[in-house]
Design an enzyme around this catalytic site. Structure first.
Site, PDB file in Angstrom:
ATOM      1  CG  ASP A  10      37.456  30.839  34.950  1.00 54.67           C
ATOM      2  OD1 ASP A  10      36.779  31.854  34.697  1.00 54.67           O
ATOM      3  OD2 ASP A  10      37.337  30.205  36.014  1.00 54.67           O
ATOM      4  CE  LYS A  32      32.691  32.332  37.312  1.00 56.22           C
ATOM      5  NZ  LYS A  32      33.724  33.372  37.131  1.00 56.22           N
ATOM      6  CG  ASP A  59      32.245  36.648  37.857  1.00 54.27           C
ATOM      7  OD1 ASP A  59      32.004  37.596  38.608  1.00 54.27           O
ATOM      8  OD2 ASP A  59      33.048  35.736  38.146  1.00 54.27           O
ATOM      9  CG  LEU A  60      31.867  41.625  33.231  1.00 50.08           C
ATOM     10  CD1 LEU A  60      31.425  42.627  32.163  1.00 50.08           C
ATOM     11  CD2 LEU A  60      33.214  41.012  32.849  1.00 50.08           C
ATOM     12  CE  LYS A  61      34.142  38.406  41.439  1.00 52.02           C
ATOM     13  NZ  LYS A  61      34.523  37.589  40.278  1.00 52.02           N
ATOM     14  CG  HIS A  63      33.322  48.757  43.612  1.00 49.95           C
ATOM     15  ND1 HIS A  63      33.955  48.151  44.655  1.00 49.95           N
ATOM     16  CD2 HIS A  63      32.844  49.928  44.112  1.00 49.95           C
ATOM     17  CE1 HIS A  63      33.867  48.907  45.745  1.00 49.95           C
ATOM     18  NE2 HIS A  63      33.200  50.002  45.431  1.00 49.95           N
ATOM     19  CG  ASP A  64      33.101  53.671  38.456  1.00 51.27           C
ATOM     20  OD1 ASP A  64      33.074  54.788  39.004  1.00 51.27           O
ATOM     21  OD2 ASP A  64      33.864  53.398  37.514  1.00 51.27           O
ATOM     22  CG  ASN A  67      25.301  58.657  36.111  1.00 49.54           C
ATOM     23  OD1 ASN A  67      24.122  58.455  35.833  1.00 49.54           O
ATOM     24  ND2 ASN A  67      26.152  59.252  35.288  1.00 49.54           N
ATOM     25  CB  THR A  68      29.949  54.982  36.218  1.00 52.09           C
ATOM     26  OG1 THR A  68      30.307  56.359  36.158  1.00 52.09           O
ATOM     27  CG2 THR A  68      30.806  54.183  35.275  1.00 52.09           C
ATOM     28  CB  THR A 119      36.542  33.592  49.084  1.00 51.07           C
ATOM     29  OG1 THR A 119      36.774  33.548  47.680  1.00 51.07           O
ATOM     30  CG2 THR A 119      35.092  33.298  49.351  1.00 51.07           C
ATOM     31  NE  ARG A 181      38.569  22.426  43.124  1.00 57.51           N
ATOM     32  CZ  ARG A 181      38.138  23.551  42.550  1.00 57.51           C
ATOM     33  NH1 ARG A 181      36.856  23.694  42.253  1.00 57.51           N
ATOM     34  NH2 ARG A 181      38.967  24.514  42.254  1.00 57.51           N
ATOM     35  CD  GLN A 190      38.033  27.975  44.838  1.00 60.04           C
ATOM     36  OE1 GLN A 190      38.030  28.639  45.872  1.00 60.04           O
ATOM     37  NE2 GLN A 190      37.449  28.406  43.722  1.00 60.04           N
ATOM     38  NE  ARG A 211      40.745  25.953  39.049  1.00 58.51           N
ATOM     39  CZ  ARG A 211      41.379  26.539  40.059  1.00 58.51           C
ATOM     40  NH1 ARG A 211      42.688  26.599  40.074  1.00 58.51           N
ATOM     41  NH2 ARG A 211      40.690  27.071  41.048  1.00 58.51           N
TER      42      ARG A 211
HETATM   43  O1  C5P Z   1      38.083  26.319  38.848  1.00 64.97           O
HETATM   44  P1  C5P Z   1      37.198  26.647  39.998  1.00 64.97           P
HETATM   45  O2  C5P Z   1      36.053  25.674  40.223  1.00 64.97           O
HETATM   46  O3  C5P Z   1      37.958  26.943  41.281  1.00 64.97           O
HETATM   47  O4  C5P Z   1      36.494  28.012  39.527  1.00 64.97           O
HETATM   48  C1  C5P Z   1      35.672  28.776  40.375  1.00 64.97           C
HETATM   49  C2  C5P Z   1      35.211  30.013  39.664  1.00 64.97           C
HETATM   50  O5  C5P Z   1      34.503  30.826  40.582  1.00 64.97           O
HETATM   51  C3  C5P Z   1      36.327  30.885  39.101  1.00 64.97           C
HETATM   52  O6  C5P Z   1      35.830  31.525  37.920  1.00 64.97           O
HETATM   53  C4  C5P Z   1      36.572  31.893  40.199  1.00 64.97           C
HETATM   54  O7  C5P Z   1      37.071  33.116  39.717  1.00 64.97           O
HETATM   55  C5  C5P Z   1      35.154  32.074  40.745  1.00 64.97           C
HETATM   56  N1  C5P Z   1      35.094  32.551  42.120  1.00 64.97           N
HETATM   57  C6  C5P Z   1      35.661  31.875  43.183  1.00 64.97           C
HETATM   58  N2  C5P Z   1      35.554  32.367  44.456  1.00 64.97           N
HETATM   59  C7  C5P Z   1      34.902  33.519  44.682  1.00 64.97           C
HETATM   60  C8  C5P Z   1      34.301  34.213  43.621  1.00 64.97           C
HETATM   61  C9  C5P Z   1      34.424  33.688  42.342  1.00 64.97           C
HETATM   62  O8  C5P Z   1      36.257  30.827  42.995  1.00 64.97           O
HETATM   63  N3  C5P Z   1      34.778  33.971  45.911  1.00 64.97           N
END
Ligand code: C5P
Length: 232
Positions: A10, A32, A59-61, A63-64, A67-68, A119, A181, A190, A211
């Site tokens: 990130d 990622k 990771d672009l998620k 949603h459309d 066809n798109t 989440t 973590r 988180q 992180r």
């Molecule tokens: O820094 P950290 O370990 O919290 O990063 C978690 C990664 O997972 C980030 O890129 C965050 O956008 C992604 N993510 C998340 N929870 C989700 C979906 C994706 O933390 N439900």
């Protein structure tokens, strides 16, 4: 399914991500790339990281309309990513379209997984904003089942949900879990977290770690620690 640690890169620029990846020397972590980096640098960032020998979860998620999404997935597939995703809320038909678009002429395709409910969405927001009145745990499981019905490979979910997803959708249905973590580390923003060892025990297939690795004093040691706890 081979377990692996995916490092959430990130960062806001190519320069920052390459400074980070250079620290790994011979090792080639699964990376990622999220919206921030992709929108800042465009497809060239994917090609360059791929050229350096990393696997990529884009990771672009999406949603459309179906066809798109189908046509956009065809573009992402040509970028040669290893894994990508979409929102299960886009319906089964959209997910089927995505799968079709993603499949290359030789029949191969990247792994395709679905986001169920983010989440960051809680029961209250789901009921008030989305007018979905069912318990959120049921909604998550239903969306996971829809993803499976559409032929997808798995879902992104909390490590706390990974066991239930496998119970409902089978052991080979992939769970990719962020919110990881170290036992002695900072939780940050988180809320519901697990250690890599706990995520392994509960059956996650891939953990996404940002992180705890990117902000560590020694990112390579932090990555190795994740691998030692989760994979080895
Ligand atoms: O820094 P950290 O370990 O919290 O990063 C978690 C990664 O997972 C980030 O890129 C965050 O956008 C992604 N993510 C998340 N929870 C989700 C979906 C994706 O933390 N439900």
């Amino acid at each position: 399914m081979g377990k692996d640690v995916i490092v959430a890169c990130d960062f806001a620029s190519a320069e920052q991500v390459f400074d980070f990846l250079d620290k790994f020397e011979g090792r080639k972590p699964f990376v990622k790339i999220g919206m921030e980096l992709f929108y800042a640098e465009g497809p060239s960032i994917v090609r360059e990281i791929k050229r350096r020998g990393h696997k990529i979860f884009l990771d672009l998620k999406l949603h459309d309309i179906p066809n798109t999404v189908k046509k956009s997935m065809a573009v992402l597939s040509r970028l040669d990513v290893d894994m990508t995703n979409l929102h299960a809320g886009g319906t089964v038909r959209m997910m089927e379209g995505a799968l079709e678009g993603l499949t290359r002429p030789d029949g191969t395709r990247p792994i395709l997984i679905a986001v169920t409910q983010l989440t960051s969405t809680d029961q209250e927001a789901m009921e008030n904003d989305l007018l979905i009145k069912e318990p959120i745990a049921d909604v998550v499981m239903h969306y996971a089942a829809n993803a499976k019905r559409a032929g997808l490979d798995g879902v992104v979910c909390s490590p706390l949900e990974a066991g239930k997803v496998h119970d409902r959708c089978g052991d080979s249905f992939i769970t990719v879990t962020p919110g990881v973590r170290f036992a002695d580390g900072d939780i940050g923003d988180q809320k519901r977290v697990m250690t890599p060892a706990e995520a392994k025990k509960i059956g996650s297939d891939y953990i996404v770690v940002g992180r705890p690795i990117t902000a560590a004093a020694d990112p390579v040691a932090a990555y190795e620690r994740c691998v030692a706890e989760f994979v080895d």
